[in-house]
Scaffold this motif. Structure first.
Motif, PDB file in Angstrom:
ATOM      1  N   VAL A  99       0.796  -0.568  -0.002  1.00 22.52           N
ATOM      2  CA  VAL A  99      -0.014  -0.155  -0.170  1.00 22.52           C
ATOM      3  C   VAL A  99       0.504   1.226   0.080  1.00 22.52           C
ATOM      4  CG1 VAL A  99      -1.420   1.155   1.054  1.00 22.52           C
ATOM      5  CG2 VAL A  99      -1.692  -0.704   1.100  1.00 22.52           C
ATOM      6  N   PHE A 100       0.699   1.975  -0.900  1.00 23.74           N
ATOM      7  CA  PHE A 100       1.177   3.111  -0.778  1.00 23.74           C
ATOM      8  C   PHE A 100       0.384   4.613  -0.850  1.00 23.74           C
ATOM      9  CE2 PHE A 100       3.762   0.711  -4.079  1.00 23.74           C
ATOM     10  CZ  PHE A 100       4.579   0.798  -3.898  1.00 23.74           C
ATOM     11  N   ASN A 101       0.927   4.931   0.702  1.00 24.20           N
ATOM     12  CA  ASN A 101      -0.165   6.221   0.391  1.00 24.20           C
ATOM     13  C   ASN A 101       0.425   7.973   0.560  1.00 24.20           C
ATOM     14  OD1 ASN A 101      -1.948   8.131   1.482  1.00 24.20           O
ATOM     15  ND2 ASN A 101      -1.828   8.236   3.604  1.00 24.20           N
ATOM     16  N   VAL A 102      -0.362   8.285  -0.779  1.00 31.17           N
ATOM     17  CA  VAL A 102       0.336   9.671  -1.681  1.00 31.17           C
ATOM     18  C   VAL A 102      -0.372  10.617  -1.375  1.00 31.17           C
ATOM     19  CG1 VAL A 102       2.670   8.468  -2.962  1.00 31.17           C
ATOM     20  CG2 VAL A 102       0.398   8.836  -3.547  1.00 31.17           C
ATOM     21  N   ALA A 103      -1.878  10.549  -0.524  1.00 33.36           N
ATOM     22  CA  ALA A 103      -2.353  11.538  -0.787  1.00 33.36           C
ATOM     23  C   ALA A 103      -1.991  12.609   0.424  1.00 33.36           C
ATOM     24  CB  ALA A 103      -4.224  10.347  -0.090  1.00 33.36           C
ATOM     25  N   ALA A 104      -2.846  13.717   0.090  1.00 30.06           N
ATOM     26  CA  ALA A 104      -1.871  14.595   0.893  1.00 30.06           C
ATOM     27  C   ALA A 104      -2.947  15.584   0.064  1.00 30.06           C
ATOM     28  CB  ALA A 104      -0.624  15.170   0.976  1.00 30.06           C
ATOM     29  N   LEU A 105      -3.679  16.836   1.239  1.00 26.16           N
ATOM     30  CA  LEU A 105      -3.755  18.262   1.055  1.00 26.16           C
ATOM     31  C   LEU A 105      -2.920  19.186   1.008  1.00 26.16           C
ATOM     32  CD1 LEU A 105      -6.254  19.238  -0.240  1.00 26.16           C
ATOM     33  CD2 LEU A 105      -7.129  20.174   2.263  1.00 26.16           C
ATOM     34  N   TYR A 106      -2.017  19.351  -0.288  1.00 25.13           N
ATOM     35  CA  TYR A 106      -0.818  20.078  -0.542  1.00 25.13           C
ATOM     36  C   TYR A 106      -1.907  21.685  -0.429  1.00 25.13           C
ATOM     37  CZ  TYR A 106       3.475  22.148  -1.524  1.00 25.13           C
ATOM     38  OH  TYR A 106       4.989  22.807  -1.814  1.00 25.13           O
ATOM     39  N   ARG A 107      -1.821  22.515   0.318  1.00 23.95           N
ATOM     40  CA  ARG A 107      -1.504  24.004   0.105  1.00 23.95           C
ATOM     41  C   ARG A 107      -1.555  24.923   1.333  1.00 23.95           C
ATOM     42  NH1 ARG A 107      -7.021  23.252  -1.828  1.00 23.95           N
ATOM     43  NH2 ARG A 107      -7.812  23.720   0.296  1.00 23.95           N
ATOM     44  N   PHE A 108      -1.359  25.848   1.125  1.00 26.20           N
ATOM     45  CA  PHE A 108      -1.018  27.165   2.330  1.00 26.20           C
ATOM     46  C   PHE A 108      -2.363  27.753   2.327  1.00 26.20           C
ATOM     47  CE2 PHE A 108       3.501  26.718   0.442  1.00 26.20           C
ATOM     48  CZ  PHE A 108       4.136  25.841   1.131  1.00 26.20           C
ATOM     49  N   GLY A 109      -2.320  28.218   3.653  1.00 27.32           N
ATOM     50  CA  GLY A 109      -3.493  28.903   3.984  1.00 27.32           C
ATOM     51  C   GLY A 109      -4.758  27.907   4.728  1.00 27.32           C
ATOM     52  N   LEU A 110      -4.700  26.817   4.618  1.00 29.81           N
ATOM     53  CA  LEU A 110      -5.713  25.844   5.121  1.00 29.81           C
ATOM     54  C   LEU A 110      -5.913  25.755   6.401  1.00 29.81           C
ATOM     55  CD1 LEU A 110      -4.124  22.461   3.710  1.00 29.81           C
ATOM     56  CD2 LEU A 110      -6.038  23.176   3.018  1.00 29.81           C
ATOM     57  N   SER A 111      -7.445  26.208   6.898  1.00 33.72           N
ATOM     58  CA  SER A 111      -7.415  25.865   7.770  1.00 33.72           C
ATOM     59  C   SER A 111      -7.003  24.610   9.254  1.00 33.72           C
ATOM     60  CB  SER A 111      -9.518  25.486   8.720  1.00 33.72           C
ATOM     61  OG  SER A 111      -9.769  23.877   7.942  1.00 33.72           O
ATOM     62  N   ALA A 112      -6.790  24.467  10.291  1.00 31.54           N
ATOM     63  CA  ALA A 112      -6.185  23.828  11.069  1.00 31.54           C
ATOM     64  C   ALA A 112      -7.075  22.381  10.880  1.00 31.54           C
ATOM     65  CB  ALA A 112      -6.483  23.593  12.656  1.00 31.54           C
ATOM     66  N   GLU A 113      -8.172  22.541  10.828  1.00 31.98           N
ATOM     67  CA  GLU A 113      -9.488  21.690  10.484  1.00 31.98           C
ATOM     68  C   GLU A 113      -9.583  20.369   9.190  1.00 31.98           C
ATOM     69  OE1 GLU A 113     -14.526  20.514  10.649  1.00 31.98           O
ATOM     70  OE2 GLU A 113     -13.619  22.322  11.014  1.00 31.98           O
ATOM     71  N   ASP A 114      -9.478  21.493   8.517  1.00 32.07           N
ATOM     72  CA  ASP A 114      -9.191  20.569   7.330  1.00 32.07           C
ATOM     73  C   ASP A 114      -7.800  19.691   6.419  1.00 32.07           C
ATOM     74  OD1 ASP A 114     -11.266  21.751   6.468  1.00 32.07           O
ATOM     75  OD2 ASP A 114     -11.242  23.735   4.942  1.00 32.07           O
ATOM     76  N   ALA A 115      -7.235  20.756   7.106  1.00 25.34           N
ATOM     77  CA  ALA A 115      -4.971  20.162   7.178  1.00 25.34           C
ATOM     78  C   ALA A 115      -5.641  18.248   7.845  1.00 25.34           C
ATOM     79  CB  ALA A 115      -4.396  21.066   7.336  1.00 25.34           C
ATOM     80  N   ARG A 116      -5.853  19.124   9.345  1.00 22.00           N
ATOM     81  CA  ARG A 116      -5.752  17.901   9.342  1.00 22.00           C
ATOM     82  C   ARG A 116      -6.315  16.697   9.379  1.00 22.00           C
ATOM     83  NH1 ARG A 116      -6.750  19.584  14.697  1.00 22.00           N
ATOM     84  NH2 ARG A 116      -4.326  19.912  15.412  1.00 22.00           N
ATOM     85  N   TYR A 166       0.414  23.867  15.235  1.00 22.30           N
ATOM     86  CA  TYR A 166      -0.233  24.319  14.300  1.00 22.30           C
ATOM     87  C   TYR A 166       0.238  25.753  13.942  1.00 22.30           C
ATOM     88  CZ  TYR A 166      -2.970  20.358  13.034  1.00 22.30           C
ATOM     89  OH  TYR A 166      -3.066  19.209  11.897  1.00 22.30           O
ATOM     90  N   ALA A 167       0.202  26.926  15.101  1.00 19.49           N
ATOM     91  CA  ALA A 167       0.026  28.830  15.540  1.00 19.49           C
ATOM     92  C   ALA A 167       1.921  28.504  14.703  1.00 19.49           C
ATOM     93  CB  ALA A 167       0.241  28.988  16.738  1.00 19.49           C
ATOM     94  N   ARG A 168       2.560  28.067  15.013  1.00 18.46           N
ATOM     95  CA  ARG A 168       3.732  27.857  14.763  1.00 18.46           C
ATOM     96  C   ARG A 168       4.454  27.265  13.614  1.00 18.46           C
ATOM     97  NH1 ARG A 168       8.355  24.417  15.074  1.00 18.46           N
ATOM     98  NH2 ARG A 168       7.317  22.813  16.376  1.00 18.46           N
ATOM     99  N   LEU A 169       3.523  26.277  12.850  1.00 17.99           N
ATOM    100  CA  LEU A 169       4.068  26.185  11.598  1.00 17.99           C
ATOM    101  C   LEU A 169       3.355  26.099  10.896  1.00 17.99           C
ATOM    102  CD1 LEU A 169       6.096  22.048  11.901  1.00 17.99           C
ATOM    103  CD2 LEU A 169       7.325  24.180  11.797  1.00 17.99           C
ATOM    104  N   GLY A 170       2.013  26.704  10.664  1.00 17.69           N
ATOM    105  CA  GLY A 170       1.329  26.573   9.975  1.00 17.69           C
ATOM    106  C   GLY A 170       0.505  25.276   9.550  1.00 17.69           C
ATOM    107  N   ALA A 171      -0.897  25.222   9.270  1.00 15.19           N
ATOM    108  CA  ALA A 171      -1.775  24.046   8.987  1.00 15.19           C
ATOM    109  C   ALA A 171      -1.311  23.290   8.430  1.00 15.19           C
ATOM    110  CB  ALA A 171      -3.078  24.745   8.959  1.00 15.19           C
ATOM    111  N   TYR A 172      -0.680  22.981   6.976  1.00 11.86           N
ATOM    112  CA  TYR A 172       0.228  22.350   6.158  1.00 11.86           C
ATOM    113  C   TYR A 172       1.262  21.440   7.192  1.00 11.86           C
ATOM    114  CZ  TYR A 172       2.639  19.514   2.726  1.00 11.86           C
ATOM    115  OH  TYR A 172       3.195  18.713   1.748  1.00 11.86           O
ATOM    116  N   GLU A 173       2.101  22.360   7.173  1.00 12.03           N
ATOM    117  CA  GLU A 173       2.984  21.714   8.025  1.00 12.03           C
ATOM    118  C   GLU A 173       2.805  20.932   8.915  1.00 12.03           C
ATOM    119  OE1 GLU A 173       7.885  22.199   8.442  1.00 12.03           O
ATOM    120  OE2 GLU A 173       6.824  24.042   8.342  1.00 12.03           O
ATOM    121  N   ALA A 174       1.957  21.515  10.290  1.00 11.06           N
ATOM    122  CA  ALA A 174       1.677  20.765  11.612  1.00 11.06           C
ATOM    123  C   ALA A 174       0.956  19.354  11.079  1.00 11.06           C
ATOM    124  CB  ALA A 174       1.287  22.671  12.096  1.00 11.06           C
ATOM    125  N   SER A 175      -0.317  19.742   9.700  1.00  7.79           N
ATOM    126  CA  SER A 175      -0.365  18.022   9.883  1.00  7.79           C
ATOM    127  C   SER A 175       0.275  17.062   9.434  1.00  7.79           C
ATOM    128  CB  SER A 175      -2.231  18.344   8.599  1.00  7.79           C
ATOM    129  OG  SER A 175      -2.082  19.698   7.261  1.00  7.79           O
TER     130      SER A 175
END
Length: 366
Positions: A99-116, A166-175
């Protein structure tokens, strides 16, 4: 009629799928599917948007000269614990061993909820589904080179620590960091052999430059091309390493055949990538535009208003002088006979293709 029945074109005469690629119609996913099919591996491609996603992937593969008759497609939703698979889908996936999991939401400005939901919960959902496979060999999880460097990952974090992350890194990188820790902590508990692949910035194909991803470092190239890059943020030693998409796809496809043991971690990047100022100078010379001479410290830009700098705060943590341990990835690459393509030429071809594609405008207008 189930989504699998509608989108399982190519099943007749093909072998049962041995590999499942989750996120198959994304940037990394489609190149990984191409590589697996080229190797003769029967593939199940899990796509987000049903018939449209499946048809688009098949057209792309055929446009790249690949026979897709050994591929089946299923519709998936990684935000759901069962990945959205029904009984008909499960029947197609009964012999999956990798199984290869390459799915992700790659975008800046995401909400923490959507990114997580996509990058952390989604990673756990794929892991939990993988644990149900009777013939499982390995789960390969795609992460990122700026996360997962701790030898002692923790999951879940206490709520106050999670909010601070999430506050330090932003939602994308933190998630992504949360998802990385989640799979590394949970996989041994579920008995799932796991490899985490941590790639650097993924650029275009080494021969054609094709990428179809236009954020991150590609956004900087766009600013350079359009004369909107008066200064570079960072120092002379700022390092944003890159890896060609075709190399990454070959590396990932080789992982289940090479890796053994409960958990393996690989940071995949081309260590000959120039430091950022030299990289930008190389591209400016190639594109025949002026390279910025002014450099601004990251700390200063972080304190200035975004309206003044036009720099997304979430990108600043990537502007680092850090170097990365690639020894395990280099060892696997040698065993698999893989070599990085020449980075300077790959960067030039990628930049030319970005300009030709008008940084995504040409594809969105089709």
């Amino acid at each position: 009629m189930s989504s699998t029945t509608r989108h399982s074109e190519g099943i007749a005469g093909s072998r049962a799928a041995h590999s499942l690629v989750v996120g198959a119609n994304g940037f990394v996913g489609r190149w990984l599917v191409l590589e697996l099919l080229t190797r003769g591996v029967p593939v199940a491609a899990a796509v987000r948007d049903g018939g449209r996603g499946a048809n688009g992937l098949r057209q792309w593969l055929r446009g790249h000269g690949v026979d897709d008759s050994a591929m089946v497609t299923v519709t998936s939703d990684i935000t759901r614990p069962d990945l959205g698979f029904g009984p008909a889908d499960e029947a197609l996936l009964g012999e999956v061993r990798d199984v290869f999991n390459v799915a992700a939401l790659y975008r800046f400005g995401l909400s923490a909820e959507d990114a997580r939901s996509a990058n952390a919960d989604g990673a756990l959902h794929v892991l939990q589904w993988t644990a149900t496979r009777p013939s499982l060999r390995r789960l390969v999880h795609l992460s990122g080179y700026r996360v997962g460097r701790s030898n002692h990952p923790r999951f879940p974090l206490p709520p106050d620590e999670s909010r601070a992350l999430y506050a330090r890194l932003g939602a994308y990188e933190a998630s992504k960091a949360e998802g990385d820790a989640a799979v590394r902590v949970t996989a041994p508990r579920l008995g799932v052999p796991l490899t985490v692949v941590n790639p650097s910035t993924v650029i275009g194909h080494s021969a054609t430059g094709e990428a179809a991803q236009y954020i991150g470092l590609a956004g900087l190239v766009e600013q350079l091309w359009k004369g909107r890059l008066p200064a570079l943020v960072g120092s002379r030693r700022t390092y944003i390493p890159v890896v060609a998409i075709d190399y990454l796809a070959r590396f990932m496809a080789a992982v289940p055949e090479r890796d053994e043991g409960p958990i393996r971690l690989h940071t995949v990047l081309d260590s000959t990538t120039p430091c950022l100022p030299d990289l930008v100078a190389l591209l400016a010379d190639h594109l025949d535009v002026r390279a910025p001479r002014l450099r601004l410290p990251v700390g200063l830009v972080r304190r200035l208003p975004r309206a003044l700098t036009a720099v997304d705060p979430e990108t600043l943590s990537f502007l680092s002088e850090d170097r990365y341990d690639t020894s395990s990835a280099d060892q696997l690459a040698r065993a698999a006979g893989l070599r990085h393509p020449p980075v300077d030429e790959t960067l030039r071809r990628w930049a030319s293709r970005l300009v030709c594609d008008r940084f995504g405008a040409a594809t969105t207008e089709v």
